[in-house]
Design an enzyme around this catalytic site. Structure first.
Site, PDB file in Angstrom:
ATOM      1  N   ALA A   1     -29.929 -72.292 -67.492  1.00 41.35           N
ATOM      2  CA  ALA A   1     -29.194 -72.658 -68.957  1.00 41.35           C
ATOM      3  C   ALA A   1     -28.970 -71.899 -69.511  1.00 41.35           C
ATOM      4  CB  ALA A   1     -29.439 -73.784 -69.665  1.00 41.35           C
TER       5      ALA A   1
ATOM      6  N   GLY B   1     -27.816 -68.555 -68.023  1.00 41.29           N
ATOM      7  CA  GLY B   1     -27.157 -67.647 -67.735  1.00 41.29           C
ATOM      8  C   GLY B   1     -25.640 -67.637 -67.670  1.00 41.29           C
TER       9      GLY B   1
ATOM     10  N   ARG C   1     -35.815 -69.028 -67.860  1.00 37.73           N
ATOM     11  CA  ARG C   1     -37.337 -68.355 -68.223  1.00 37.73           C
ATOM     12  C   ARG C   1     -37.282 -67.806 -69.692  1.00 37.73           C
ATOM     13  NH1 ARG C   1     -36.573 -64.974 -62.063  1.00 37.73           N
ATOM     14  NH2 ARG C   1     -34.280 -64.242 -62.986  1.00 37.73           N
TER      15      ARG C   1
ATOM     16  N   ASP D   1     -40.197 -71.833 -64.776  1.00 42.33           N
ATOM     17  CA  ASP D   1     -40.572 -70.215 -63.182  1.00 42.33           C
ATOM     18  C   ASP D   1     -39.990 -71.423 -62.132  1.00 42.33           C
ATOM     19  OD1 ASP D   1     -40.616 -68.776 -61.184  1.00 42.33           O
ATOM     20  OD2 ASP D   1     -42.297 -68.279 -62.352  1.00 42.33           O
TER      21      ASP D   1
ATOM     22  N   LYS E   1     -21.905 -72.348 -54.962  1.00 46.46           N
ATOM     23  CA  LYS E   1     -21.631 -71.945 -53.675  1.00 46.46           C
ATOM     24  C   LYS E   1     -22.919 -70.720 -54.267  1.00 46.46           C
ATOM     25  CE  LYS E   1     -17.827 -68.529 -53.888  1.00 46.46           C
ATOM     26  NZ  LYS E   1     -17.737 -67.754 -55.130  1.00 46.46           N
TER      27      LYS E   1
ATOM     28  N   ASP F   1     -16.935 -76.221 -55.123  1.00 44.05           N
ATOM     29  CA  ASP F   1     -15.489 -76.202 -55.182  1.00 44.05           C
ATOM     30  C   ASP F   1     -14.923 -76.156 -56.225  1.00 44.05           C
ATOM     31  OD1 ASP F   1     -13.143 -74.545 -53.857  1.00 44.05           O
ATOM     32  OD2 ASP F   1     -14.773 -73.540 -52.139  1.00 44.05           O
ATOM     33  N   HIS F   2     -14.999 -74.654 -56.943  1.00 47.03           N
ATOM     34  CA  HIS F   2     -13.977 -74.946 -58.167  1.00 47.03           C
ATOM     35  C   HIS F   2     -12.301 -75.402 -57.585  1.00 47.03           C
ATOM     36  CE1 HIS F   2     -14.111 -70.993 -59.405  1.00 47.03           C
ATOM     37  NE2 HIS F   2     -13.125 -71.446 -59.681  1.00 47.03           N
TER      38      HIS F   2
ATOM     39  N   ASP G   1     -16.885 -65.045 -50.161  1.00 48.17           N
ATOM     40  CA  ASP G   1     -16.890 -64.873 -51.312  1.00 48.17           C
ATOM     41  C   ASP G   1     -15.199 -66.122 -51.482  1.00 48.17           C
ATOM     42  OD1 ASP G   1     -17.520 -64.343 -53.853  1.00 48.17           O
ATOM     43  OD2 ASP G   1     -15.615 -63.115 -54.503  1.00 48.17           O
TER      44      ASP G   1
ATOM     45  N   HIS H   1     -13.462 -71.518 -51.302  1.00 47.14           N
ATOM     46  CA  HIS H   1     -11.811 -71.769 -51.705  1.00 47.14           C
ATOM     47  C   HIS H   1     -10.586 -71.911 -50.504  1.00 47.14           C
ATOM     48  CE1 HIS H   1     -14.533 -71.206 -54.866  1.00 47.14           C
ATOM     49  NE2 HIS H   1     -14.599 -69.998 -54.994  1.00 47.14           N
TER      50      HIS H   1
HETATM   51  C1  BG6 Z   1     -15.453 -67.722 -57.750  1.00 52.61           C
HETATM   52  C2  BG6 Z   1     -15.461 -66.164 -56.853  1.00 52.61           C
HETATM   53  O1  BG6 Z   1     -16.162 -68.084 -56.508  1.00 52.61           O
HETATM   54  O2  BG6 Z   1     -13.795 -67.164 -57.283  1.00 52.61           O
HETATM   55  C3  BG6 Z   1     -15.098 -64.539 -57.840  1.00 52.61           C
HETATM   56  O3  BG6 Z   1     -16.230 -65.654 -56.667  1.00 52.61           O
HETATM   57  C4  BG6 Z   1     -13.143 -65.473 -58.342  1.00 52.61           C
HETATM   58  O4  BG6 Z   1     -14.947 -63.568 -57.130  1.00 52.61           O
HETATM   59  C5  BG6 Z   1     -13.434 -66.716 -58.433  1.00 52.61           C
HETATM   60  O5  BG6 Z   1     -12.819 -64.066 -58.981  1.00 52.61           O
HETATM   61  C6  BG6 Z   1     -11.779 -66.761 -58.724  1.00 52.61           C
HETATM   62  O6  BG6 Z   1     -11.758 -67.898 -59.126  1.00 52.61           O
HETATM   63  P1  BG6 Z   1     -10.122 -67.850 -59.868  1.00 52.61           P
HETATM   64  O7  BG6 Z   1     -10.248 -69.961 -60.701  1.00 52.61           O
HETATM   65  O8  BG6 Z   1     -10.046 -67.048 -60.973  1.00 52.61           O
HETATM   66  O9  BG6 Z   1      -9.166 -68.264 -59.491  1.00 52.61           O
END
Ligand code: BG6
Length: 483
Positions: free
Chosen positions: A11, A13, A44, A87, A150, A179-180, A237, A242
């Site tokens: 929370a 972070g 923490r 913790d 992730k 996965d945003h 990454d 993505h």
């Molecule tokens: C994240 C990666 O999942 O996506 C980053 O860990 C990357 O390294 C980011 O910069 C990119 O996301 P976006 O939404 O800015 O394209």
């Protein structure tokens, strides 16, 4: 929507500050939070409820897409937040947490519907899931869900191990893997368009499509994540998650009458049909790159191996491009080209669908293009080639632009948290998708590890190594840049 307690690990972070609190605030402002909602932040660091609420407020002031005008509504938002020091590895702390959660549920007179959100490093995932299970936090009389960020594993084997461990505490239906990119409005539109637009469905196959290009280029470098990034590289990454999700979204055929959530089986079929690579031949289909010093928008930047925290001999990939083939009836012989990299010329995430060519008399190519601009701008553009009557052989493109919901669109995290609160898994990665993605990527990881694929250096501020042009040139295509 049912009353919910969101139990947020991590929370204090960075992700919580930048994305999760602003998303919750915007959902609140849109009256999309459950009527009885409470959040228990875990970390923490020492915090009282008041200092935690002040931390949340500060994050909204810095990162919310909506301005905070009304202090009364801000206060009613913040009063939903509580803090508990924890913790993650200490069993006793979970007993204390359970007590706090139950007290909140009783005070609000709500059922124990609990959303556990793990906004923490992957080394904590298994431990936390096991403690949730053992402490009884997850066995109350309502529903429970796990939202997990992730990276989901470091390779195929570790991903499988992690999934097996999580499955001991949560069923697949209870796990929401973020996965945003799946929360981005244009990516979500792909499924909707496919279902509702007969024209698009008609065009969506090798009969009409010559190739598909998926690009996610970034101008940022490794930022403050050297420790993580030097182990992950662009392949883990961005590519494994993505980029392959974008591929699944664009290549899937979603039928018009598809029940919500069932699109994931279509995505799985795409992954199952993806032609696997053989480790020894990976270099023919995959280009690996690493940025050197250069200039981005007139600002000089240092090379990857000079970045603080990066080993000066690192051979990590900051750029990956690949050609993929989907061996099914729709896409046989249509190349899908993917590239992603850091410190490139521009920030741009887009999918370009190039249609089979309308040949001019001289035989030059003038293909029509359909472009999905995913970010930072959001638009769908169709570019037709039409003959310029003054010059017999010249073609003038005609563009039809559809900026999507201009202005204040919900951010990816708003869409995803909203869906998780509703229990809608449509835009979360199913385990099958994750496993099949790792399966495809695994020979590439091994080929990189064993240096079977050359590492091409590229100057920061460019479109990556020139070798990535070769992938397309061999098939008679080129990357589309400024469309
Ligand atoms: C994240 C990666 O999942 O996506 C980053 O860990 C990357 O390294 C980011 O910069 C990119 O996301 P976006 O939404 O800015 O394209």
């Amino acid at each position: 929507m049912e009353p919910t307690t969101l139990i947020l690990f991590g929370a204090t972070g960075d992700l919580a500050k930048r994305k999760i609190y602003p998303a919750l605030y915007n959902l609140f402002a849109d009256q999309k939070l459950p009527p009885s909602f409470s959040l228990i932040g875990l970390g923490r660091r020492e915090h009282s409820d008041a200092s935690f609420q002040a931390h949340v407020e500060q994050s909204l002031r810095q990162f919310s897409r909506r301005e905070i005008r009304d202090s009364a509504s801000l206060q009613s938002f913040l009063t939903m937040f509580r803090y508990c020091i924890l913790d993650a590895g200490r069993k006793e702390d979970y007993a204390k947490l359970l007590q706090m959660v139950e007290e909140r549920e009783q005070a609000l007179r709500i059922q124990p519907n609990r959303l556990f959100y793990l906004s923490v490093g992957p080394e904590f995932f298994e431990k936390i899931a096991a403690h949730i299970q053992e402490s009884g936090l997850g066995s109350a009389n309502g529903w429970k869900r796990l939202v997990i960020e992730k990276p989901f594993g470091h390779d195929l084997q570790t991903a499988r191990d992690l999934n097996r461990k999580l499955s001991q505490a949560f069923t697949e239906r209870e796990i929401f893997r973020i996965d945003h990119y799946l929360g981005k409005p244009i990516v979500q539109k792909l499924e909707e368009l496919h279902q509702t637009d007969p024209l698009l469905r008609e065009l969506w196959s090798s009969r009409r499509v010559a190739n598909v290009q998926i690009t996610a280029s970034e101008t940022v470098g490794v930022e403050e994540r050297a420790g993580y990034y030097d182990q992950a590289g662009a392949i883990r990454d961005m590519f494994q998650n993505h980029m392959l999700q974008l591929l699944m979204m664009v290549a899937s055929h979603f039928p018009a009458d598809l029940p919500r959530g069932d699109g994931r089986s279509k995505k799985r079929s795409v992954m199952e049909a993806l032609r696997p690579l053989v480790k020894q031949n990976t270099g023919a289909a995959v280009i690996r790159g690493q940025y050197q010093a250069g200039e981005i928008q007139n600002t000089p930047v240092i090379g990857y191996t000079a970045e603080p925290g990066i080993d000066s001999a690192s051979r990590n990939d900051t750029f990956v491009a690949a050609k993929l083939l989907i061996d099914d009836d729709y896409w046989r012989d249509v190349p899908f080209y993917i590239r992603t990299g850091k410190r490139m010329r521009e920030k741009s995430t887009r999918i370009v669908v190039e249609f089979k060519d309308a040949k001019t008399k001289s035989g030059s190519r003038a293909p029509n293009l359909l472009v999905f601009e995913i970010g930072p701008d959001e638009a769908i553009t169709l570019q037709f080639q039409s003959k310029d009557s003054s010059q017999l052989e010249a073609f003038d493109p005609i563009r039809i632009d559809a900026p999507v919901s201009p202005g204040n669109v919900p951010e990816a995290y708003e869409n995803l948290i909203d869906d998780a609160l509703h229990g809608d898994p449509t835009f979360f990665a199913h385990w099958d998708e994750v496993e099949l993605s790792w399966k495809w990527v695994q020979p590439v990881l091994e080929a990189f590890e064993e240096n079977l694929v050359p590492l091409h250096l590229y100057a920061a501020g460019t479109y990556g190594p020139a070798e990535s042009d070769r992938l397309l040139a061999e098939d008679g295509f080129h990357w589309w840049f400024d469309i």
